[in-house]
Write a protein that holds these residues in place. Structure first.
Motif, PDB file in Angstrom:
ATOM      1  N   ALA A 159      -4.451  -9.868 -14.620  1.00 13.86           N
ATOM      2  CA  ALA A 159      -3.387  -9.329 -14.001  1.00 13.86           C
ATOM      3  C   ALA A 159      -3.503  -9.170 -12.547  1.00 13.86           C
ATOM      4  O   ALA A 159      -4.366  -9.494 -11.990  1.00 13.86           O
ATOM      5  CB  ALA A 159      -3.472  -7.900 -14.733  1.00 13.86           C
ATOM      6  N   SER A 160      -2.290  -8.646 -12.194  1.00 14.42           N
ATOM      7  CA  SER A 160      -2.436  -8.200 -10.609  1.00 14.42           C
ATOM      8  C   SER A 160      -3.319  -7.271 -10.301  1.00 14.42           C
ATOM      9  O   SER A 160      -3.505  -6.568 -11.010  1.00 14.42           O
ATOM     10  CB  SER A 160      -0.979  -8.041 -10.114  1.00 14.42           C
ATOM     11  OG  SER A 160      -0.446  -7.107 -10.731  1.00 14.42           O
ATOM     12  N   GLY A 161      -3.826  -7.469  -9.191  1.00 18.60           N
ATOM     13  CA  GLY A 161      -4.762  -6.393  -8.607  1.00 18.60           C
ATOM     14  C   GLY A 161      -4.032  -5.370  -8.026  1.00 18.60           C
ATOM     15  O   GLY A 161      -2.855  -5.091  -7.793  1.00 18.60           O
ATOM     16  N   HIS A 162      -4.942  -4.559  -7.097  1.00 20.25           N
ATOM     17  CA  HIS A 162      -4.252  -3.426  -6.539  1.00 20.25           C
ATOM     18  C   HIS A 162      -5.404  -2.985  -5.194  1.00 20.25           C
ATOM     19  O   HIS A 162      -6.461  -3.419  -5.229  1.00 20.25           O
ATOM     20  CB  HIS A 162      -4.148  -2.247  -7.463  1.00 20.25           C
ATOM     21  CG  HIS A 162      -5.624  -1.729  -8.110  1.00 20.25           C
ATOM     22  ND1 HIS A 162      -5.960  -2.404  -8.991  1.00 20.25           N
ATOM     23  CD2 HIS A 162      -6.290  -0.657  -7.731  1.00 20.25           C
ATOM     24  CE1 HIS A 162      -7.356  -1.784  -9.254  1.00 20.25           C
ATOM     25  NE2 HIS A 162      -7.402  -0.670  -8.578  1.00 20.25           N
ATOM     26  N   MET A 163      -4.700  -2.073  -4.428  1.00 18.27           N
ATOM     27  CA  MET A 163      -5.509  -1.663  -3.389  1.00 18.27           C
ATOM     28  C   MET A 163      -6.283  -0.251  -3.733  1.00 18.27           C
ATOM     29  O   MET A 163      -5.382   0.461  -4.475  1.00 18.27           O
ATOM     30  CB  MET A 163      -4.627  -1.559  -2.170  1.00 18.27           C
ATOM     31  CG  MET A 163      -3.971  -2.685  -1.443  1.00 18.27           C
ATOM     32  SD  MET A 163      -5.179  -3.708  -1.008  1.00 18.27           S
ATOM     33  CE  MET A 163      -6.060  -2.900   0.450  1.00 18.27           C
ATOM     34  N   GLN A 164      -7.309   0.019  -3.537  1.00 20.31           N
ATOM     35  CA  GLN A 164      -8.025   1.110  -3.860  1.00 20.31           C
ATOM     36  C   GLN A 164      -8.579   1.894  -2.492  1.00 20.31           C
ATOM     37  O   GLN A 164      -9.215   1.042  -1.779  1.00 20.31           O
ATOM     38  CB  GLN A 164      -9.164   1.090  -4.828  1.00 20.31           C
ATOM     39  CG  GLN A 164      -9.875   2.185  -5.247  1.00 20.31           C
ATOM     40  CD  GLN A 164     -10.877   1.740  -6.359  1.00 20.31           C
ATOM     41  OE1 GLN A 164     -10.867   0.744  -6.819  1.00 20.31           O
ATOM     42  NE2 GLN A 164     -11.572   2.675  -6.953  1.00 20.31           N
ATOM     43  N   THR A 165      -8.621   3.091  -2.097  1.00 26.65           N
ATOM     44  CA  THR A 165      -9.079   3.779  -1.477  1.00 26.65           C
ATOM     45  C   THR A 165     -10.547   4.145  -1.771  1.00 26.65           C
ATOM     46  O   THR A 165     -11.103   4.557  -2.849  1.00 26.65           O
ATOM     47  CB  THR A 165      -8.319   4.876  -0.965  1.00 26.65           C
ATOM     48  OG1 THR A 165      -7.003   4.963  -0.831  1.00 26.65           O
ATOM     49  CG2 THR A 165      -9.087   5.816   0.244  1.00 26.65           C
ATOM     50  N   VAL A 166     -11.541   3.670  -0.968  1.00 28.18           N
ATOM     51  CA  VAL A 166     -12.977   4.014  -1.011  1.00 28.18           C
ATOM     52  C   VAL A 166     -13.732   4.455   0.149  1.00 28.18           C
ATOM     53  O   VAL A 166     -13.103   4.177   1.316  1.00 28.18           O
ATOM     54  CB  VAL A 166     -13.812   2.501  -1.170  1.00 28.18           C
ATOM     55  CG1 VAL A 166     -13.236   2.086  -2.712  1.00 28.18           C
ATOM     56  CG2 VAL A 166     -13.332   1.373  -0.250  1.00 28.18           C
ATOM     57  N   ALA A 167     -14.617   5.056   0.172  1.00 23.78           N
ATOM     58  CA  ALA A 167     -15.094   5.845   1.319  1.00 23.78           C
ATOM     59  C   ALA A 167     -16.435   4.918   1.556  1.00 23.78           C
ATOM     60  O   ALA A 167     -16.999   4.245   0.797  1.00 23.78           O
ATOM     61  CB  ALA A 167     -16.045   7.106   0.580  1.00 23.78           C
ATOM     62  N   ASP A 168     -16.591   4.947   2.875  1.00 24.21           N
ATOM     63  CA  ASP A 168     -17.702   4.038   3.362  1.00 24.21           C
ATOM     64  C   ASP A 168     -19.010   5.005   3.065  1.00 24.21           C
ATOM     65  O   ASP A 168     -18.998   6.196   2.581  1.00 24.21           O
ATOM     66  CB  ASP A 168     -17.829   3.722   4.908  1.00 24.21           C
ATOM     67  CG  ASP A 168     -17.780   5.193   5.693  1.00 24.21           C
ATOM     68  OD1 ASP A 168     -18.450   6.347   5.126  1.00 24.21           O
ATOM     69  OD2 ASP A 168     -17.289   5.480   7.023  1.00 24.21           O
TER      70      ASP A 168
END
Length: 69
Positions: free
Chosen positions: A14-23
């Motif tokens: 399926a299509s992907g997505h952007m995800q917010t991640v912490a350093d």
């Protein structure tokens, strides 16, 4: 949002997505602060095992929230 970035997550077929991640530094600060809050709340008689917060639990919760920013 300091300490956070957007990363692309591939969803396979399926299509992907952007995800917010912490350093890693931000993540470690958040985890340490949250563990301190949870550890206190579980052992504190005044906190009622998470049903309410004593003054120390409030301070630890604010520290956790600050670590997230």
């Amino acid at each position: 949002m300091s300490g956070f970035r957007q990363e692309w997550r591939d969803a396979g077929s399926a299509s992907g997505h952007m995800q917010t991640v912490a350093d890693s530094g931000t993540y470690n600060r958040m985890q340490t602060a949250y563990r301190a809050y949870i550890g206190h709340s579980a052992m504190c008689d005044d906190c009622g095992h998470g049903e309410k917060r004593c003054a120390e639990a409030e301070r630890l919760w604010r520290a956790y929230r600050a670590a997230r920013n």
